[in-house]
Design an enzyme around this catalytic site. Structure first.
Site, PDB file in Angstrom:
ATOM      1  CG  PHE A  68      10.844   2.283  -9.814  1.00 11.64           C
ATOM      2  CD1 PHE A  68      10.598   0.934 -10.026  1.00 11.64           C
ATOM      3  CD2 PHE A  68       9.783   3.172  -9.938  1.00 11.64           C
ATOM      4  CE1 PHE A  68       9.337   0.470 -10.353  1.00 11.64           C
ATOM      5  CE2 PHE A  68       8.512   2.719 -10.263  1.00 11.64           C
ATOM      6  CZ  PHE A  68       8.293   1.367 -10.469  1.00 11.64           C
ATOM      7  CG  ASN A 115       7.495  -3.771  -2.171  1.00 10.12           C
ATOM      8  OD1 ASN A 115       8.184  -4.673  -2.623  1.00 10.12           O
ATOM      9  ND2 ASN A 115       6.602  -3.118  -2.893  1.00 10.12           N
ATOM     10  CG  HIS A 170       5.882  -9.998  -7.682  1.00 15.47           C
ATOM     11  ND1 HIS A 170       5.522  -8.922  -8.446  1.00 15.47           N
ATOM     12  CD2 HIS A 170       5.406 -11.102  -8.322  1.00 15.47           C
ATOM     13  CE1 HIS A 170       4.856  -9.367  -9.517  1.00 15.47           C
ATOM     14  NE2 HIS A 170       4.778 -10.687  -9.463  1.00 15.47           N
ATOM     15  NE  ARG A 225      -2.288  -6.753  -6.818  1.00 14.92           N
ATOM     16  CZ  ARG A 225      -1.109  -6.261  -7.188  1.00 14.92           C
ATOM     17  NH1 ARG A 225      -0.111  -7.062  -7.502  1.00 14.92           N
ATOM     18  NH2 ARG A 225      -0.912  -4.968  -7.246  1.00 14.92           N
ATOM     19  CE  LYS A 278       8.964  -7.397  -4.695  1.00  6.50           C
ATOM     20  NZ  LYS A 278       8.617  -5.970  -4.981  1.00  6.50           N
ATOM     21  NE  ARG A 334       4.313  -5.166  -1.177  1.00  6.96           N
ATOM     22  CZ  ARG A 334       3.803  -5.165  -2.394  1.00  6.96           C
ATOM     23  NH1 ARG A 334       2.562  -4.723  -2.591  1.00  6.96           N
ATOM     24  NH2 ARG A 334       4.507  -5.604  -3.415  1.00  6.96           N
ATOM     25  CD  GLU A 382       4.099 -11.956 -12.722  1.00  4.84           C
ATOM     26  OE1 GLU A 382       4.051 -10.753 -13.049  1.00  4.84           O
ATOM     27  OE2 GLU A 382       3.740 -12.369 -11.604  1.00  4.84           O
ATOM     28  CE1 TYR A 384       8.479  -6.538 -10.432  1.00  7.03           C
ATOM     29  CE2 TYR A 384      10.679  -7.243  -9.830  1.00  7.03           C
ATOM     30  CZ  TYR A 384       9.343  -7.044  -9.499  1.00  7.03           C
ATOM     31  OH  TYR A 384       8.897  -7.355  -8.246  1.00  7.03           O
TER      32      TYR A 384
HETATM   33  P1  GTP Z   1       4.719  -6.202  -7.250  1.00  7.37           P
HETATM   34  O1  GTP Z   1       3.849  -7.225  -6.645  1.00  7.37           O
HETATM   35  O2  GTP Z   1       6.161  -6.308  -6.813  1.00  7.37           O
HETATM   36  O3  GTP Z   1       4.551  -6.078  -8.743  1.00  7.37           O
HETATM   37  O4  GTP Z   1       4.233  -4.847  -6.574  1.00  7.37           O
HETATM   38  P2  GTP Z   1       2.983  -3.952  -6.938  1.00  7.37           P
HETATM   39  O5  GTP Z   1       2.142  -4.558  -8.007  1.00  7.37           O
HETATM   40  O6  GTP Z   1       2.367  -3.598  -5.631  1.00  7.37           O
HETATM   41  O7  GTP Z   1       3.723  -2.661  -7.492  1.00  7.37           O
HETATM   42  P3  GTP Z   1       4.116  -2.250  -8.999  1.00  7.37           P
HETATM   43  O8  GTP Z   1       3.831  -3.369  -9.946  1.00  7.37           O
HETATM   44  O9  GTP Z   1       3.549  -0.910  -9.262  1.00  7.37           O
HETATM   45  O10 GTP Z   1       5.684  -2.075  -8.846  1.00  7.37           O
HETATM   46  C1  GTP Z   1       6.525  -3.205  -8.928  1.00  7.37           C
HETATM   47  C2  GTP Z   1       7.623  -3.060  -7.892  1.00  7.37           C
HETATM   48  O11 GTP Z   1       8.450  -1.969  -8.227  1.00  7.37           O
HETATM   49  C3  GTP Z   1       7.148  -2.737  -6.464  1.00  7.37           C
HETATM   50  O12 GTP Z   1       6.731  -3.854  -5.725  1.00  7.37           O
HETATM   51  C4  GTP Z   1       8.407  -2.123  -5.872  1.00  7.37           C
HETATM   52  O13 GTP Z   1       9.317  -3.138  -5.451  1.00  7.37           O
HETATM   53  C5  GTP Z   1       8.980  -1.372  -7.055  1.00  7.37           C
HETATM   54  N1  GTP Z   1       8.588   0.027  -7.004  1.00  7.37           N
HETATM   55  C6  GTP Z   1       7.359   0.556  -7.241  1.00  7.37           C
HETATM   56  N2  GTP Z   1       7.378   1.895  -7.093  1.00  7.37           N
HETATM   57  C7  GTP Z   1       8.662   2.213  -6.753  1.00  7.37           C
HETATM   58  C8  GTP Z   1       9.340   3.433  -6.459  1.00  7.37           C
HETATM   59  O14 GTP Z   1       8.759   4.523  -6.465  1.00  7.37           O
HETATM   60  N3  GTP Z   1      10.674   3.333  -6.153  1.00  7.37           N
HETATM   61  C9  GTP Z   1      11.341   2.145  -6.138  1.00  7.37           C
HETATM   62  N4  GTP Z   1      12.642   2.114  -5.833  1.00  7.37           N
HETATM   63  N5  GTP Z   1      10.739   0.984  -6.407  1.00  7.37           N
HETATM   64  C10 GTP Z   1       9.425   1.010  -6.699  1.00  7.37           C
HETATM   65 MG    MG Z   2       2.934  -5.299  -9.869  1.00  5.97          MG
END
Ligand code: GTP
Ligand code: MG
Length: 138
Positions: free
Chosen positions: A57, A112, A115, A85, A9, A102, A126, A49
């Site tokens: 968010f 973070n 992805h 992951r 990212k 992370r 994807e 997304y």
């Molecule tokens: P990805 O691999 O990026 O999909 O991450 P993930 O699977 O660990 O998390 P998830 O799919 O729940 O969320 C997707 C992305 O949204 C996260 O990686 C973050 O970048 C963002 N995100 C998740 N929760 C928050 C939040 O509370 N605030 C903000 N600003 N961004 C968030």
């Molecule tokens: Mg995710």
């Protein structure tokens, strides 16, 4: 053998962390079978997304993903989705296990660093969003 879609990212590309993150993937036995640096538009990030479009968010997330270049890549290996992951660590860096990407590099729950696809169906969709079959060199 499984494949997963990974994105380094903007917070990580900005800090020149691509090589360090790739080293963690490769050390874990994941092979980078495709990789390119691109600058997403907010609309392209929004489509990627889409599953999160009802979350509070979403707008912030799409703007962040389009703020600077990203590196999109396809990782291949035994159980690549779960393994990636594991190497990434928990979404919120405060909860991420020591040694994960992370824990070491993420700046916040939003910014973070990486992805990774979360299931075989999302991985396939994807990968197809960013790469043609000809670009995947196993
Ligand atoms: P990805 O691999 O990026 O999909 O991450 P993930 O699977 O660990 O998390 P998830 O799919 O729940 O969320 C997707 C992305 O949204 C996260 O990686 C973050 O970048 C963002 N995100 C998740 N929760 C928050 C939040 O509370 N605030 C903000 N600003 N961004 C968030
Ligand atoms: Mg995710």
């Amino acid at each position: 053998i499984e494949r997963t879609l990974s994105i380094i990212k903007p917070d990580a590309t900005r800090r020149n962390l691509t090589g360090k993150i790739n080293a963690k993937f490769e050390d874990a036995g994941l092979r980078i079978v495709a990789q390119k640096r691109i600058h997403l538009t907010p609309a392209q990030a929004g489509i990627f997304y889409e599953v999160h479009k009802e979350r509070p968010f979403y707008g912030e997330l799409c703007d962040f993903m389009a703020s600077e270049p990203v590196v999109v890549q396809v990782l291949e290996g035994e159980g690549a989705i779960a393994k990636n992951r594991e190497v990434m660590g928990a979404t919120n860096p405060a909860d991420a296990a020591a040694g994960t990407v992370r824990a070491e590099f993420a700046e916040s729950v939003g910014e973070n660093s990486v992805h990774g696809s979360d299931a075989p169906e999302t991985a396939a969709a994807e990968i197809a969003y960013f790469f043609s079959g000809l670009e995947l060199v196993g």
